[in-house]
Design a protein around this motif. Structure first.
Motif, PDB file in Angstrom:
ATOM      1  N   HIS A  40       0.819  -1.213   0.000  1.00  0.00           N
ATOM      2  CA  HIS A  40       0.000   0.000   0.000  1.00  0.00           C
ATOM      3  C   HIS A  40       0.856   1.267   0.000  1.00  0.00           C
ATOM      4  O   HIS A  40       1.894   1.338   0.644  1.00  0.00           O
ATOM      5  CB  HIS A  40      -0.891  -0.008   1.252  1.00  0.00           C
ATOM      6  CG  HIS A  40      -1.598   1.284   1.515  1.00  0.00           C
ATOM      7  ND1 HIS A  40      -2.677   1.705   0.769  1.00  0.00           N
ATOM      8  CD2 HIS A  40      -1.372   2.256   2.429  1.00  0.00           C
ATOM      9  CE1 HIS A  40      -3.088   2.884   1.221  1.00  0.00           C
ATOM     10  NE2 HIS A  40      -2.311   3.240   2.233  1.00  0.00           N
ATOM     11  N   GLY A  41       0.389   2.277  -0.688  1.00  0.00           N
ATOM     12  CA  GLY A  41       1.039   3.584  -0.668  1.00  0.00           C
ATOM     13  C   GLY A  41       0.279   4.512  -1.587  1.00  0.00           C
ATOM     14  O   GLY A  41      -0.055   4.137  -2.714  1.00  0.00           O
ATOM     15  N   LEU A  42      -0.044   5.709  -1.099  1.00  0.00           N
ATOM     16  CA  LEU A  42      -0.855   6.646  -1.882  1.00  0.00           C
ATOM     17  C   LEU A  42       0.018   7.620  -2.657  1.00  0.00           C
ATOM     18  O   LEU A  42       1.227   7.715  -2.427  1.00  0.00           O
ATOM     19  CB  LEU A  42      -1.788   7.426  -0.950  1.00  0.00           C
ATOM     20  CG  LEU A  42      -2.728   6.587  -0.068  1.00  0.00           C
ATOM     21  CD1 LEU A  42      -3.469   7.481   0.915  1.00  0.00           C
ATOM     22  CD2 LEU A  42      -3.695   5.788  -0.916  1.00  0.00           C
ATOM     23  N   ASP A  76      -5.761  -3.759  -2.523  1.00  0.00           N
ATOM     24  CA  ASP A  76      -6.449  -2.933  -3.517  1.00  0.00           C
ATOM     25  C   ASP A  76      -6.314  -3.597  -4.892  1.00  0.00           C
ATOM     26  O   ASP A  76      -5.531  -3.160  -5.753  1.00  0.00           O
ATOM     27  CB  ASP A  76      -5.814  -1.533  -3.505  1.00  0.00           C
ATOM     28  CG  ASP A  76      -6.549  -0.578  -4.431  1.00  0.00           C
ATOM     29  OD1 ASP A  76      -7.616  -0.961  -4.956  1.00  0.00           O
ATOM     30  OD2 ASP A  76      -6.041   0.544  -4.632  1.00  0.00           O
ATOM     31  N   ILE A  77      -7.065  -4.672  -5.059  1.00  0.00           N
ATOM     32  CA  ILE A  77      -6.972  -5.450  -6.297  1.00  0.00           C
ATOM     33  C   ILE A  77      -7.936  -4.864  -7.329  1.00  0.00           C
ATOM     34  O   ILE A  77      -9.125  -4.742  -7.086  1.00  0.00           O
ATOM     35  CB  ILE A  77      -7.302  -6.934  -6.026  1.00  0.00           C
ATOM     36  CG1 ILE A  77      -6.275  -7.524  -5.041  1.00  0.00           C
ATOM     37  CG2 ILE A  77      -7.336  -7.742  -7.324  1.00  0.00           C
ATOM     38  CD1 ILE A  77      -4.828  -7.447  -5.480  1.00  0.00           C
ATOM     39  N   TYR A 128      -4.021 -11.752  -9.922  1.00  0.00           N
ATOM     40  CA  TYR A 128      -4.577 -10.513  -9.375  1.00  0.00           C
ATOM     41  C   TYR A 128      -3.661  -9.355  -9.781  1.00  0.00           C
ATOM     42  O   TYR A 128      -2.436  -9.460  -9.649  1.00  0.00           O
ATOM     43  CB  TYR A 128      -4.606 -10.542  -7.857  1.00  0.00           C
ATOM     44  CG  TYR A 128      -5.340 -11.705  -7.233  1.00  0.00           C
ATOM     45  CD1 TYR A 128      -6.640 -11.556  -6.765  1.00  0.00           C
ATOM     46  CD2 TYR A 128      -4.704 -12.944  -7.073  1.00  0.00           C
ATOM     47  CE1 TYR A 128      -7.305 -12.620  -6.153  1.00  0.00           C
ATOM     48  CE2 TYR A 128      -5.360 -14.005  -6.474  1.00  0.00           C
ATOM     49  CZ  TYR A 128      -6.660 -13.844  -6.015  1.00  0.00           C
ATOM     50  OH  TYR A 128      -7.307 -14.893  -5.409  1.00  0.00           O
ATOM     51  N   ILE A 129      -4.271  -8.265 -10.213  1.00  0.00           N
ATOM     52  CA  ILE A 129      -3.470  -7.078 -10.511  1.00  0.00           C
ATOM     53  C   ILE A 129      -3.983  -5.949  -9.657  1.00  0.00           C
ATOM     54  O   ILE A 129      -5.195  -5.692  -9.591  1.00  0.00           O
ATOM     55  CB  ILE A 129      -3.540  -6.738 -12.002  1.00  0.00           C
ATOM     56  CG1 ILE A 129      -2.671  -7.760 -12.749  1.00  0.00           C
ATOM     57  CG2 ILE A 129      -3.007  -5.331 -12.289  1.00  0.00           C
ATOM     58  CD1 ILE A 129      -3.112  -8.058 -14.090  1.00  0.00           C
ATOM     59  N   GLY A 130      -3.063  -5.304  -8.941  1.00  0.00           N
ATOM     60  CA  GLY A 130      -3.542  -4.288  -8.023  1.00  0.00           C
ATOM     61  C   GLY A 130      -2.510  -3.240  -7.679  1.00  0.00           C
ATOM     62  O   GLY A 130      -1.347  -3.294  -8.107  1.00  0.00           O
ATOM     63  N   GLN A 142       1.262  -4.098  -9.201  1.00  0.00           N
ATOM     64  CA  GLN A 142       1.645  -5.367  -8.576  1.00  0.00           C
ATOM     65  C   GLN A 142       0.828  -6.528  -9.130  1.00  0.00           C
ATOM     66  O   GLN A 142      -0.365  -6.390  -9.358  1.00  0.00           O
ATOM     67  CB  GLN A 142       1.439  -5.255  -7.058  1.00  0.00           C
ATOM     68  CG  GLN A 142       2.243  -4.112  -6.459  1.00  0.00           C
ATOM     69  CD  GLN A 142       1.739  -3.641  -5.102  1.00  0.00           C
ATOM     70  OE1 GLN A 142       1.342  -4.438  -4.267  1.00  0.00           O
ATOM     71  NE2 GLN A 142       1.773  -2.326  -4.885  1.00  0.00           N
ATOM     72  N   LEU A 143       1.504  -7.648  -9.334  1.00  0.00           N
ATOM     73  CA  LEU A 143       0.824  -8.840  -9.836  1.00  0.00           C
ATOM     74  C   LEU A 143       1.002  -9.976  -8.820  1.00  0.00           C
ATOM     75  O   LEU A 143       2.122 -10.295  -8.427  1.00  0.00           O
ATOM     76  CB  LEU A 143       1.396  -9.224 -11.197  1.00  0.00           C
ATOM     77  CG  LEU A 143       0.712 -10.383 -11.920  1.00  0.00           C
ATOM     78  CD1 LEU A 143       0.758 -10.169 -13.425  1.00  0.00           C
ATOM     79  CD2 LEU A 143       1.312 -11.733 -11.584  1.00  0.00           C
TER      80      LEU A 143
END
Ligand code: BGC
Length: 734
Positions: free
Chosen positions: A611-613, A724-725, A717-719, A655-656
């Motif tokens: 996670h990171g905004l 946060d997918i 999954y890609i997110g 990210q995968l």
């Protein structure tokens, strides 16, 4: 006369007078030939002398043959100051103040292998300039518990991320003719009882979680040195452990570099001789020493070893193999051709440190877009918290530094604000303060004897009068904080910071928390503050990098390299009461470390792994798959369109993850298998391409002792983080 000169010329031409360069000195000769040649010229005493320390950080060369000594330095965040011959304390040189680079957690949080290369190259140049040929770092022990005092020196909880980041670091360091010494091999995941604890871990967790980053460092990064760990595994100290060093490192991975003990990590001559150790450092020889000789002669791989070789108990081949590894180190570093000269304390290195810090700082939360702080209107800014004024490059154990400069957060903020707003500081809390570490004085006089209530009242008074509060707190480098040797006591913020934050949030609703730490902390105040920024330990340029993010000079792009759980028991090691153990610690959670554990138990983290905004917005388009079917010999290309729909240039890490739908053995819901960081201008769109092959679907079969796969369905999954997918889809392995 003329005929004499003709004869002389003939002699020279036929080499009768010419002196032949010994092969070991010929930089053009193959390294293995140089090794054998040097070895053949050495006495047994000279060979043994190379296998153990001669001072705190050096070991002997062969003076008679012109083979240089080996000089080590910590690592992993900057070049340690010169120490006295026999001591940890700095020797007081005035030319050895280094650039402090961000802690490795921060580097991992960049999710940018180019940053890891820049880091390695820069710190390698510093090491080279200081005439060191081994840099004691990087560290890649996995984040198993947030209480581990040394997590800040490592690269987080995920073996894939750590693997991808460690390789370029190693390559960057070694491009300077300086060996990277990857540490601490292996299973050094806590500091409590670090010299005595015997780790029990199943083979799946060992191979899938704890070893991959070391393996990548060795096989992809071609690391020239590796350091054993302090702990035991299968009842044998890791520094002379037949399973880890002989079976895995040497036989399975074909490692041909040198194995160095951690300082004081060797305990036994026979085990050191037979179980893979090449160079012994830091052994406490009290009681073994005989006053007529140096205490270093009493090391396990010194006189006791020599004696066993001389009387035939240990064959000379055993010694020769160690010396081959050590000579290989020498020929790869000090005696290699075209070794660069290095640079030290250069503006480029400070720039690199700042750049890495800017990319590693993680914006965890940003309600109402309170960040970046605009400076156009009249603003009163309160900066509160001890970490705003406290040096962090001194302390924390062997990674402690003597930095040329360290920009403190308060100074970075003031410099960025200039006269555009008013900045007022209040201490808010007082932590434990040591004046220095190993003889390096911080030069800071920041003792403060005021009572907690007085400090809180003062902070609240200032917060109340301000438009915005920047709270700079977290942990520090004192013992039982982020520090080598002893773990944290608990998951909370220390020094009544929770109480302080509670009080502040009652008088000002615009609170930005800047957390300076190398570990996750409990955040009971998470809903009472508008923004949280994970600012790690950023080294020399910390204050500047923090200000760069706070005021929007740089758009944040760091992503968490480990999960921030809500409470301690949300981590597997704690939920299962599997930490710290006593003589033995059982890694009962097996492969379920970090997000793997949280997801298995459907526990929502406070802030998830990855996670990171950002200050801008990234829109993920629908990924295009070249196929939904995979065989063991081909691969699938996934192309993900990403668009920056916000108003600011920014970087995003896509990210995968992959999860196995049905498997014979338990597997995590999903695991990181690829990531890529890209930069996008406002309005710009790019495709991020990933390749999935069978290797990404494998697990370690502990019965067959091999990596293997099972056909069937997998989910890709890609997110933007592990939680946060944006898209998921099935693929089939045939
Ligand atoms: C640490 C190592 C370090 C060595 C030398 C040990 O206590 O565990 O990481 O490189 O000391 O300072």
């Amino acid at each position: 006369m003329r005929s004499w000169s003709v004869i002389l010329a003939l002699f020279i031409a036929t080499g009768i007078f010419a002196q032949e360069t010994p092969i070991y000195l010929d930089v053009t000769a193959p390294v293995e030939e140089r090794i054998e040649d040097a070895l053949s010229r050495m006495t047994v005493e000279e060979k043994v002398a190379m296998c153990h320390a001669q001072s705190k950080f050096s070991s002997a060369g062969v003076p008679r043959l012109g083979i240089p000594e080996n000089w080590m330095t910590d690592g992993p965040h900057g070049i340690r100051p010169e120490v006295f011959w026999n001591e940890w304390d700095q020797a007081g040189w005035t030319n050895d103040s280094c650039v402090a680079f961000p802690a490795l957690t921060c580097l991992a949080a960049t999710w940018n292998p180019d940053m890891a290369y820049l880091y390695g190259k820069s710190i390698g140049e510093e090491a080279r300039y200081r005439n060191k040929n081994v840099l004691l770092g990087p560290g890649v022990n996995i984040y198993r518990t947030p209480l581990n005092g040394r997590n800040f020196e490592y690269m987080g909880e995920d073996p894939y991320l750590a693997s991808k980041m460690v390789v370029p670091y190693v390559q960057g360091v070694q491009s300077n003719g300086v060996a990277a010494c990857v540490k601490h091999f292996a299973l050094n995941n806590q500091e409590t009882n670090r010299h005595t604890v015997n780790v029990h871990v199943d083979d799946r967790a060992l191979y899938e979680i704890y070893l991959p980053a070391f393996r990548a460092a060795v096989q992809e990064g071609n690391a020239w040195a590796i350091m054993g760990a302090y702990n035991l595994y299968k009842n044998q100290h890791a520094c002379h452990n037949r399973y880890l060093l002989n079976d895995i490192l040497r036989k399975e991975w074909n490692y041909n570099g040198v194995v160095i003990s951690d300082w004081g990590g060797a305990y036994d001559t026979y085990e050191s001789a037979y179980n893979g150790l090449d160079m012994e450092f830091g052994t406490g020889t009290d009681g073994l020493t005989d006053a007529r000789t140096s205490e270093y002669d009493a090391y396990h791989l010194a006189r006791p070893y020599l004696k066993l070789i001389k009387n035939g108990d240990i064959p000379i081949e055993n010694l020769d193999n160690k010396v081959r590894n050590i000579l290989r180190l020498v020929f790869r570093t000090t005696m290699s051709a075209n070794r660069p000269y290095g640079t030290f304390g250069s503006p480029e290195h400070f720039d690199a440190a700042r750049k890495i810090a800017q990319e590693g700082i993680v914006l965890l939360k940003n309600e109402e877009n309170i960040l970046p702080i605009g400076l156009d209107g009249k603003k009163r800014i309160a900066v509160i918290g001890e970490n705003a004024i406290r040096m962090m490059t001194v302390g924390g154990g062997s990674s402690s530094l003597k930095a040329k400069h360290e920009i403190l957060p308060l100074d970075g903020i003031k410099a960025a604000v200039g006269n555009k707003a008013e900045v007022t500081f209040a201490r808010g809390y007082v932590g434990k303060i040591s004046v220095g570490y190993n003889g390096v004085d911080t030069g800071q006089a920041i003792e403060d004897n005021r009572e907690k209530d007085t400090l809180i009242a003062e902070a609240c008074r200032i917060a109340e009068m301000s438009d915005i509060v920047i709270f700079v707190g977290g942990l520090n480098k004192e013992i039982h904080q982020d520090c080598e040797g002893l773990d944290r006591y608990d998951f909370q913020l220390p020094y009544a910071q929770n109480e302080l934050l509670d009080a502040l949030s009652k008088v000002n609703e615009n609170i930005v928390v800047v957390l300076v730490s190398g570990n996750a902390v409990e955040m009971p105040w998470v809903d009472n503050v508008k923004s949280i920024m994970q600012a790690w330990y950023c080294g020399s340029e910390a204050g500047n990098a923090i200000a760069d993010i706070l005021f929007g000079k740089v758009n944040p792009s760091g992503k968490l390299p480990f999960s921030f759980a809500r409470k301690l028991d949300d981590y597997g090691a704690h939920a299962l009461d599997a930490y710290p153990g006593d003589r033995d610690v059982y890694y009962k959670e097996g492969i379920f470390v970090g997000y793997r554990w949280l997801e298995k138990n459907k526990t929502k983290p406070l802030f998830p792994f990855g996670h990171g905004l950002s200050y801008t917005i990234f829109k993920y388009g629908k990924p295009v798959f070249s196929s939904r079917e995979l065989s063991s010999s081909d691969s699938i290309v996934v192309s993900v369109p990403i668009r920056n729909t916000g108003g600011m240039k920014g970087k995003e890490t896509v990210q995968l993850y992959i999860g196995d739908k049905k498997s014979t053995l338990p597997r995590p819901l999903k695991e990181l298998k690829a990531f890529r960081k890209i930069e996008l201008q406002p309005g710009e769109e790019k495709n991020v391409d990933f390749k999935i092959s069978v290797a990404d679907l494998m697990f370690f079969d502990d019965v067959r002792h091999a990596w293997t796969y099972e056909t069937g369905k997998f989910v890709v999954y890609i997110g933007a983080s592990s939680e946060d997918i944006k898209y998921s889809t099935e693929i089939t392995l045939k």
